[in-house]
Design a protein around this motif. Structure first.
Motif, PDB file in Angstrom:
ATOM      1  N   GLU A  76       0.750  -1.324  -0.168  1.00  0.00           N
ATOM      2  CA  GLU A  76      -0.291   0.302  -0.014  1.00  0.00           C
ATOM      3  C   GLU A  76       1.096   1.304  -0.050  1.00  0.00           C
ATOM      4  O   GLU A  76       2.133   1.646   0.775  1.00  0.00           O
ATOM      5  CB  GLU A  76      -0.934   0.487   1.156  1.00  0.00           C
ATOM      6  N   ALA A  97      -0.976   7.039   0.895  1.00  0.00           N
ATOM      7  CA  ALA A  97      -2.776   6.911   0.556  1.00  0.00           C
ATOM      8  C   ALA A  97      -2.526   5.770   2.245  1.00  0.00           C
ATOM      9  O   ALA A  97      -4.091   6.555   2.897  1.00  0.00           O
ATOM     10  CB  ALA A  97      -2.361   5.608  -0.131  1.00  0.00           C
ATOM     11  N   ARG A 118      -5.387   8.082   4.784  1.00  0.00           N
ATOM     12  CA  ARG A 118      -7.021   6.768   5.422  1.00  0.00           C
ATOM     13  C   ARG A 118      -6.756   7.029   7.230  1.00  0.00           C
ATOM     14  O   ARG A 118      -8.019   7.130   7.845  1.00  0.00           O
ATOM     15  CB  ARG A 118      -6.560   5.717   5.802  1.00  0.00           C
ATOM     16  N   ARG A 119      -5.151   6.735   7.464  1.00  0.00           N
ATOM     17  CA  ARG A 119      -5.450   7.037   9.313  1.00  0.00           C
ATOM     18  C   ARG A 119      -5.875   8.492   9.821  1.00  0.00           C
ATOM     19  O   ARG A 119      -7.031   8.432  10.963  1.00  0.00           O
ATOM     20  CB  ARG A 119      -3.720   6.014   9.674  1.00  0.00           C
ATOM     21  N   ASP A 179      -7.285  10.508   8.666  1.00  0.00           N
ATOM     22  CA  ASP A 179      -8.987  10.752   8.563  1.00  0.00           C
ATOM     23  C   ASP A 179      -9.930   9.941   9.674  1.00  0.00           C
ATOM     24  O   ASP A 179     -10.655  10.500  10.401  1.00  0.00           O
ATOM     25  CB  ASP A 179      -9.795   9.810   7.131  1.00  0.00           C
ATOM     26  N   GLU A 180      -9.446   8.597   9.592  1.00  0.00           N
ATOM     27  CA  GLU A 180     -10.254   7.676  10.975  1.00  0.00           C
ATOM     28  C   GLU A 180      -9.771   8.387  12.145  1.00  0.00           C
ATOM     29  O   GLU A 180     -10.906   8.218  13.347  1.00  0.00           O
ATOM     30  CB  GLU A 180      -9.047   5.922  10.475  1.00  0.00           C
ATOM     31  N   SER A 196      -8.645  15.987   6.877  1.00  0.00           N
ATOM     32  CA  SER A 196      -8.559  15.467   5.552  1.00  0.00           C
ATOM     33  C   SER A 196      -7.231  16.495   4.858  1.00  0.00           C
ATOM     34  O   SER A 196      -7.542  17.715   4.933  1.00  0.00           O
ATOM     35  CB  SER A 196      -9.457  15.300   4.061  1.00  0.00           C
TER      36      SER A 196
END
Length: 176
Positions: free
Chosen positions: A77, A81, A85-86, A88-89, A94
């Motif tokens: 990955e 990217a 993702r993390r 945002d989580e 963002s």
């Protein structure tokens, strides 16, 4: 949903070349297996850095203050990217990220006995907006000036994740 401890990480050699896979749990079991990770630093327009206090449920360095966000990309990955993702989580944020350095470190959590042995990609991004921290990941957040953070790391290292100094150094080196 698969627990985070059972997700796969990419094992690497000291040059950062892929060398296999292991679960998060296996990679962090003593003596530790070198694997790819990332650490994100968010910087506001005033030059302050966003720190997070890791949640009490974290299996490694719980309740220690750390950089804005960190984690592991899955095998193959792209690091940016995975970090986006993390971010945002964990924080509901963002923003574009840029890799500013890499460093290798190893540290044993005195509370859990688990080991961090990571080839850490340091990423930075500018951000000036709301933070919506996931309480399962983050206990608290705080914006701090880099010089103040550097002083705190020297005076009170027990309150900080052991990788934070290296993340700060990589970010500072890239900013020169």
């Amino acid at each position: 949903m698969q627990s985070r401890e059972q997700q796969l990480v990419e094992l690497v050699d000291t040059a950062g070349s892929a060398a296999g896979t292991a679960t998060v749990e296996e990679a962090h079991r003593a003596p530790g297996r070198l694997h790819r990770a990332f650490s994100v630093l968010l910087v506001d327009p005033d030059g302050r850095l966003l720190l997070q206090q890791r949640a009490a449920v974290k299996t490694r360095f719980a309740l220690r203050w750390a950089n804005s966000c960190c984690g592991h990309p899955g095998p193959g990955e792209p690091v940016v990217a995975a970090a986006a993702r993390r971010l945002d989580e964990e924080l509901g944020v963002s923003t574009p990220l840029q890799e500013v350095g890499v460093y290798l470190y190893q540290a044993i959590d005195p509370d859990s006995g688990r080991v961090e042995f990571e080839y850490d990609h340091v990423l930075a991004g500018e951000y000036d907006g709301p933070v919506r921290a996931d309480p399962g990941e983050v206990a608290r957040t705080d914006w701090v000036r880099p010089a103040e953070l550097a002083e705190r790391l020297v005076r009170f290292p027990e309150f900080y994740a052991p990788w934070l100094g290296g993340v700060l150094d990589a970010w500072r080196s890239a900013a020169r």
